[in-house]
Scaffold this motif. Structure first.
Motif, PDB file in Angstrom:
ATOM      1  N   THR A 288      20.308   6.213   6.082  1.00 41.21           N
ATOM      2  CA  THR A 288      20.640   6.387   4.170  1.00 41.21           C
ATOM      3  C   THR A 288      21.464   5.108   4.173  1.00 41.21           C
ATOM      4  O   THR A 288      22.734   4.762   3.832  1.00 41.21           O
ATOM      5  CB  THR A 288      22.038   7.341   4.878  1.00 41.21           C
ATOM      6  N   LEU A 289      20.595   4.179   3.558  1.00 43.07           N
ATOM      7  CA  LEU A 289      20.278   2.961   3.182  1.00 43.07           C
ATOM      8  C   LEU A 289      20.990   2.832   1.687  1.00 43.07           C
ATOM      9  O   LEU A 289      19.336   3.959   1.152  1.00 43.07           O
ATOM     10  CB  LEU A 289      19.193   2.421   4.158  1.00 43.07           C
ATOM     11  N   LEU A 290      21.150   1.833   0.739  1.00 46.09           N
ATOM     12  CA  LEU A 290      21.406   2.193  -0.002  1.00 46.09           C
ATOM     13  C   LEU A 290      20.367   1.298  -1.039  1.00 46.09           C
ATOM     14  O   LEU A 290      19.747   1.707  -2.315  1.00 46.09           O
ATOM     15  CB  LEU A 290      22.192   1.452  -0.572  1.00 46.09           C
ATOM     16  N   GLY A 291      19.756   0.382  -0.944  1.00 46.60           N
ATOM     17  CA  GLY A 291      18.838   0.466  -2.143  1.00 46.60           C
ATOM     18  C   GLY A 291      18.380  -0.420  -0.606  1.00 46.60           C
ATOM     19  O   GLY A 291      17.890  -0.175   0.304  1.00 46.60           O
ATOM     20  N   TRP A 292      16.876  -1.013  -1.815  1.00 46.33           N
ATOM     21  CA  TRP A 292      15.291  -1.998  -1.456  1.00 46.33           C
ATOM     22  C   TRP A 292      15.960  -2.981  -0.370  1.00 46.33           C
ATOM     23  O   TRP A 292      15.614  -3.522   0.765  1.00 46.33           O
ATOM     24  CB  TRP A 292      14.729  -2.069  -2.333  1.00 46.33           C
ATOM     25  N   ASP A 293      16.495  -3.660  -0.900  1.00 42.24           N
ATOM     26  CA  ASP A 293      17.192  -4.935   0.168  1.00 42.24           C
ATOM     27  C   ASP A 293      18.218  -4.007   1.052  1.00 42.24           C
ATOM     28  O   ASP A 293      17.325  -4.996   2.419  1.00 42.24           O
ATOM     29  CB  ASP A 293      18.074  -6.048  -0.446  1.00 42.24           C
ATOM     30  N   ASP A 294      18.805  -3.511   1.177  1.00 40.68           N
ATOM     31  CA  ASP A 294      19.335  -2.797   2.641  1.00 40.68           C
ATOM     32  C   ASP A 294      17.903  -2.541   3.275  1.00 40.68           C
ATOM     33  O   ASP A 294      18.351  -2.509   5.184  1.00 40.68           O
ATOM     34  CB  ASP A 294      20.637  -1.669   2.590  1.00 40.68           C
ATOM     35  N   THR A 295      17.462  -1.435   2.742  1.00 40.86           N
ATOM     36  CA  THR A 295      16.411  -1.611   3.990  1.00 40.86           C
ATOM     37  C   THR A 295      15.497  -2.529   4.511  1.00 40.86           C
ATOM     38  O   THR A 295      15.692  -2.424   5.311  1.00 40.86           O
ATOM     39  CB  THR A 295      15.085  -0.117   3.026  1.00 40.86           C
ATOM     40  N   VAL A 296      15.039  -3.432   4.114  1.00 41.63           N
ATOM     41  CA  VAL A 296      14.344  -4.692   4.108  1.00 41.63           C
ATOM     42  C   VAL A 296      15.567  -5.341   5.352  1.00 41.63           C
ATOM     43  O   VAL A 296      14.244  -5.645   6.186  1.00 41.63           O
ATOM     44  CB  VAL A 296      13.468  -5.412   3.195  1.00 41.63           C
ATOM     45  N   ARG A 297      16.181  -5.506   4.897  1.00 42.95           N
ATOM     46  CA  ARG A 297      17.232  -6.430   5.509  1.00 42.95           C
ATOM     47  C   ARG A 297      17.143  -5.038   6.613  1.00 42.95           C
ATOM     48  O   ARG A 297      17.307  -6.015   8.610  1.00 42.95           O
ATOM     49  CB  ARG A 297      19.030  -6.545   5.178  1.00 42.95           C
ATOM     50  N   SER A 298      17.538  -4.011   6.820  1.00 45.72           N
ATOM     51  CA  SER A 298      17.355  -3.198   8.643  1.00 45.72           C
ATOM     52  C   SER A 298      16.167  -3.681   9.436  1.00 45.72           C
ATOM     53  O   SER A 298      16.848  -3.634  10.346  1.00 45.72           O
ATOM     54  CB  SER A 298      17.913  -2.036   7.885  1.00 45.72           C
ATOM     55  N   LEU A 299      14.767  -3.677   8.639  1.00 45.91           N
ATOM     56  CA  LEU A 299      14.324  -4.100   9.828  1.00 45.91           C
ATOM     57  C   LEU A 299      13.960  -5.650   9.975  1.00 45.91           C
ATOM     58  O   LEU A 299      13.307  -5.632  11.298  1.00 45.91           O
ATOM     59  CB  LEU A 299      12.746  -3.501   8.370  1.00 45.91           C
ATOM     60  N   LEU A 300      14.695  -6.245   9.226  1.00 44.36           N
ATOM     61  CA  LEU A 300      14.898  -7.689   9.403  1.00 44.36           C
ATOM     62  C   LEU A 300      14.951  -8.408  10.952  1.00 44.36           C
ATOM     63  O   LEU A 300      15.439  -8.456  11.679  1.00 44.36           O
ATOM     64  CB  LEU A 300      14.495  -8.922   8.751  1.00 44.36           C
ATOM     65  N   GLU A 301      16.432  -7.466  11.023  1.00 45.05           N
ATOM     66  CA  GLU A 301      17.834  -7.404  11.745  1.00 45.05           C
ATOM     67  C   GLU A 301      17.527  -6.770  13.039  1.00 45.05           C
ATOM     68  O   GLU A 301      17.366  -6.935  14.225  1.00 45.05           O
ATOM     69  CB  GLU A 301      19.192  -6.726  11.295  1.00 45.05           C
ATOM     70  N   THR A 302      16.038  -5.663  12.558  1.00 48.66           N
ATOM     71  CA  THR A 302      15.793  -4.747  13.963  1.00 48.66           C
ATOM     72  C   THR A 302      14.912  -5.300  14.691  1.00 48.66           C
ATOM     73  O   THR A 302      14.676  -5.806  16.472  1.00 48.66           O
ATOM     74  CB  THR A 302      15.795  -3.280  13.667  1.00 48.66           C
ATOM     75  N   SER A 303      13.956  -6.474  14.447  1.00 49.29           N
ATOM     76  CA  SER A 303      13.328  -7.035  14.345  1.00 49.29           C
ATOM     77  C   SER A 303      13.186  -8.653  15.008  1.00 49.29           C
ATOM     78  O   SER A 303      12.658  -9.254  15.761  1.00 49.29           O
ATOM     79  CB  SER A 303      11.849  -7.392  13.965  1.00 49.29           C
TER      80      SER A 303
ATOM     81  N   GLU B 176       0.613  -0.908  -0.258  1.00 46.79           N
ATOM     82  CA  GLU B 176      -0.049  -0.438   0.379  1.00 46.79           C
ATOM     83  C   GLU B 176       1.073   1.085   0.148  1.00 46.79           C
ATOM     84  O   GLU B 176       2.661   1.266   0.433  1.00 46.79           O
ATOM     85  CB  GLU B 176      -1.103  -0.395   1.220  1.00 46.79           C
ATOM     86  N   ARG B 177       0.312   2.664  -0.586  1.00 44.62           N
ATOM     87  CA  ARG B 177       1.966   3.781  -0.594  1.00 44.62           C
ATOM     88  C   ARG B 177       2.172   4.065   0.198  1.00 44.62           C
ATOM     89  O   ARG B 177       2.785   4.566   0.690  1.00 44.62           O
ATOM     90  CB  ARG B 177      -0.165   5.048  -1.870  1.00 44.62           C
ATOM     91  N   ASP B 178       0.702   3.954   1.299  1.00 40.74           N
ATOM     92  CA  ASP B 178       1.765   4.617   3.040  1.00 40.74           C
ATOM     93  C   ASP B 178       2.482   3.916   3.291  1.00 40.74           C
ATOM     94  O   ASP B 178       3.684   4.527   3.901  1.00 40.74           O
ATOM     95  CB  ASP B 178       0.005   4.414   3.048  1.00 40.74           C
ATOM     96  N   THR B 179       2.144   2.485   3.460  1.00 43.85           N
ATOM     97  CA  THR B 179       3.441   1.032   3.621  1.00 43.85           C
ATOM     98  C   THR B 179       4.844   1.653   2.764  1.00 43.85           C
ATOM     99  O   THR B 179       5.350   1.813   3.879  1.00 43.85           O
ATOM    100  CB  THR B 179       3.393   0.078   3.773  1.00 43.85           C
ATOM    101  N   PHE B 180       4.615   1.889   1.358  1.00 44.73           N
ATOM    102  CA  PHE B 180       6.040   2.115   0.792  1.00 44.73           C
ATOM    103  C   PHE B 180       6.244   3.402   1.423  1.00 44.73           C
ATOM    104  O   PHE B 180       7.772   3.864   1.821  1.00 44.73           O
ATOM    105  CB  PHE B 180       5.388   2.362  -0.766  1.00 44.73           C
ATOM    106  N   ASP B 181       5.612   4.520   1.806  1.00 47.74           N
ATOM    107  CA  ASP B 181       6.019   5.913   1.628  1.00 47.74           C
ATOM    108  C   ASP B 181       7.258   5.884   3.199  1.00 47.74           C
ATOM    109  O   ASP B 181       7.765   6.822   3.782  1.00 47.74           O
ATOM    110  CB  ASP B 181       5.278   6.749   1.961  1.00 47.74           C
TER     111      ASP B 181
END
Length: 205
Positions: free
Chosen positions: A188-203, A173-178
């Protein structure tokens, strides 16, 4: 009229992923044209599943202990094929567009299979045009015109690898993407893989 499916291969050239199923159409009388409407279904209950497949397909069918009532046929697609005039037997190609959108049940099912075959059922309807003397006539295909085909799982997977190498797709959903984009910028993450990995590591996932 009788229709058989005798093979499948990637559609080429193709800007988007698609599979070409090869048909043989048999008719007792000369056909001037055939408009073939096809409903393609995955007969999920017609094959066995190992433990890995059962784990991967729980999102579709629920816990394996409930599969006796939840393992059901899945609609893959509906398509229309036009077959030109022929006498006796004709070859035709039924093209099926493929998606990597896991919100589509057929794509989630095919992705979840580690190997083996996919039992498919082709349900045909449509109109046959033929000559009766000098008059062009039309008739509907019988309701029970259908065919079966066991498609190797690797055909679909190889197609996805060709179009989307080492990637998979999810829809947000657009709100989730935002919110995800804001997280990427904030850290300051380089790409979407880095972004999702950071959330997975946090959780801890």
């Amino acid at each position: 009229m009788r229709i058989e499916v005798h093979g499948v291969e990637p559609a080429v050239p193709a800007a988007a992923p698609a599979l070409d199923f090869r048909l043989r159409v048999h008719a007792d009388a000369p056909v001037r044209a055939l408009t073939l409407a096809t409903q393609l279904r995955i007969e999920a209950a017609a094959r066995d599943y190992d433990e890995d497949a059962r784990d991967r397909l729980q999102g579709l069918f629920g816990p394996p202990e409930t599969w006796g009532r939840t393992l059901s046929s899945l609609l893959w697609t509906r398509t229309v094929t036009h077959v030109p005039a022929f006498t006796g037997r004709a070859q035709a190609t039924l093209t099926v567009a493929c998606t990597y959108d896991f919100d589509v049940a057929a794509a989630a099912y095919l992705h979840g299979l580690p190997g083996g075959g996919v039992p498919l059922r082709f349900l045909f309807t449509g109109t046959v045009f033929y000559l009766d003397g000098d008059r062009l006539q039309a008739a509907c295909l019988p309701w029970d015109t259908e065919a079966e085909h066991l498609m190797p799982v690797h055909v679909w997977k190889d197609l996805m690898d060709r179009h989307f190498p080492r990637t998979a797709w999810i829809r947000l959903e657009r709100d989730t993407f935002d919110r995800l984009y804001a997280h990427r910028v904030r850290h300051t993450l380089l790409g979407w893989d880095d972004t999702v990995r950071s959330l997975l590591e946090t959780s801890g996932g």
